[in-house]
Design a protein around this motif. Structure first.
Motif, mmCIF file in Angstrom:
data_model
loop_
_atom_site.group_PDB
_atom_site.id
_atom_site.type_symbol
_atom_site.label_atom_id
_atom_site.label_comp_id
_atom_site.label_asym_id
_atom_site.label_seq_id
_atom_site.Cartn_x
_atom_site.Cartn_y
_atom_site.Cartn_z
ATOM 1 N N GLU A 92 0.818 -1.210 0.000
ATOM 2 C CA GLU A 92 0.000 0.000 0.000
ATOM 3 C C GLU A 92 0.853 1.263 0.000
ATOM 4 O O GLU A 92 0.563 2.215 -0.730
ATOM 5 C CB GLU A 92 -0.949 0.036 1.211
ATOM 6 N N ALA A 150 0.932 4.029 -2.996
ATOM 7 C CA ALA A 150 0.644 5.444 -2.761
ATOM 8 C C ALA A 150 1.822 6.310 -3.229
ATOM 9 O O ALA A 150 1.624 7.344 -3.869
ATOM 10 C CB ALA A 150 0.357 5.689 -1.282
ATOM 11 N N CYS A 181 1.792 6.610 -6.962
ATOM 12 C CA CYS A 181 0.732 7.511 -7.420
ATOM 13 C C CYS A 181 1.198 8.959 -7.346
ATOM 14 O O CYS A 181 1.008 9.734 -8.291
ATOM 15 C CB CYS A 181 -0.530 7.321 -6.588
ATOM 16 N N CYS A 190 -7.721 10.874 -9.171
ATOM 17 C CA CYS A 190 -7.102 9.886 -8.300
ATOM 18 C C CYS A 190 -6.834 8.613 -9.111
ATOM 19 O O CYS A 190 -7.741 8.087 -9.748
ATOM 20 C CB CYS A 190 -8.031 9.569 -7.132
ATOM 21 N N TRP A 203 -4.478 3.948 -6.277
ATOM 22 C CA TRP A 203 -4.429 4.617 -4.969
ATOM 23 C C TRP A 203 -5.030 3.670 -3.932
ATOM 24 O O TRP A 203 -6.179 3.233 -4.060
ATOM 25 C CB TRP A 203 -5.190 5.939 -5.025
ATOM 26 N N TRP A 229 -5.967 3.984 -0.727
ATOM 27 C CA TRP A 229 -6.785 4.435 0.380
ATOM 28 C C TRP A 229 -7.981 5.235 -0.099
ATOM 29 O O TRP A 229 -8.198 5.404 -1.293
ATOM 30 C CB TRP A 229 -5.933 5.255 1.353
ATOM 31 N N TRP A 239 -6.209 11.489 -1.131
ATOM 32 C CA TRP A 239 -5.479 11.832 -2.359
ATOM 33 C C TRP A 239 -5.378 13.355 -2.427
ATOM 34 O O TRP A 239 -6.371 14.038 -2.648
ATOM 35 C CB TRP A 239 -6.210 11.267 -3.577
#
Length: 162
Positions: free
Chosen positions: A86, A90, A93, A118, A122, A124, A129
């Protein structure tokens, strides 16, 4: 102790103080007619390096990581809950996001910020974002990568404990 170590010890001041001192020295030297280009080079050098050898960019990543922990509550214990990339997702991204732009809104006759959509990767909630300028996005990406490296190191240390 070497001469270089002695000099470093004398220069242990915070970055802001160091920049203020350099700025003052440049202004005084310029007033006496010293070569302006020499002081531009000095100012750039001081600006890009902190007293401990960490670049301003490196310091920005460390500062962002600290902000994530203190302001957002993304503590090491919280990060340890992740394990499926994760933090890396992120970071990628943010690293690949185009920067937000100030654009003119004809309808409202005002400036507004355009934010990139977004990405699907992503990990979460959409509310987390928050892309910004290119540099800020890369700093966030770097801080997230640092958090993932720290998480990996903690996990490895736990496996090695008796």
């Amino acid at each position: 102790m070497t001469e270089a170590d002695k000099m470093r010890q004398h220069l242990l001041v915070d970055e802001g103080t160091l920049l203020d001192l350099a700025s003052s020295a440049c202004k005084e030297a310029l007033a006496f007619g010293v070569n302006e280009h020499a002081f531009e080079r000095l100012a750039r050098s001081v600006e890009h390096r902190c007293q401990d050898g960490i670049t301003v960019a490196g310091r920005a990543i460390l500062t962002e990581r600290q902000r994530q922990i203190e302001s957002e509550g993304w503590t090491p214990a919280h990060d340890d809950q992740y394990g499926s990339l994760e933090l890396v997702d992120a970071a990628s991204c943010y690293a690949l996001a185009p920067p937000w732009l100030d654009i003119w809104d004809d309808e409202k006759q005002a400036m507004k910020k355009w934010q990139p959509d977004c990405p699907q990767s992503w990990p979460w909630a959409l509310t987390w974002w928050k892309p910004r300028s290119r540099r800020e996005n890369l700093i966030r990406a770097g801080a997230l990568i640092l958090a993932e490296i720290e998480r990996i190191d903690r996990a490895a240390a736990k496996r090695e404990e008796p």
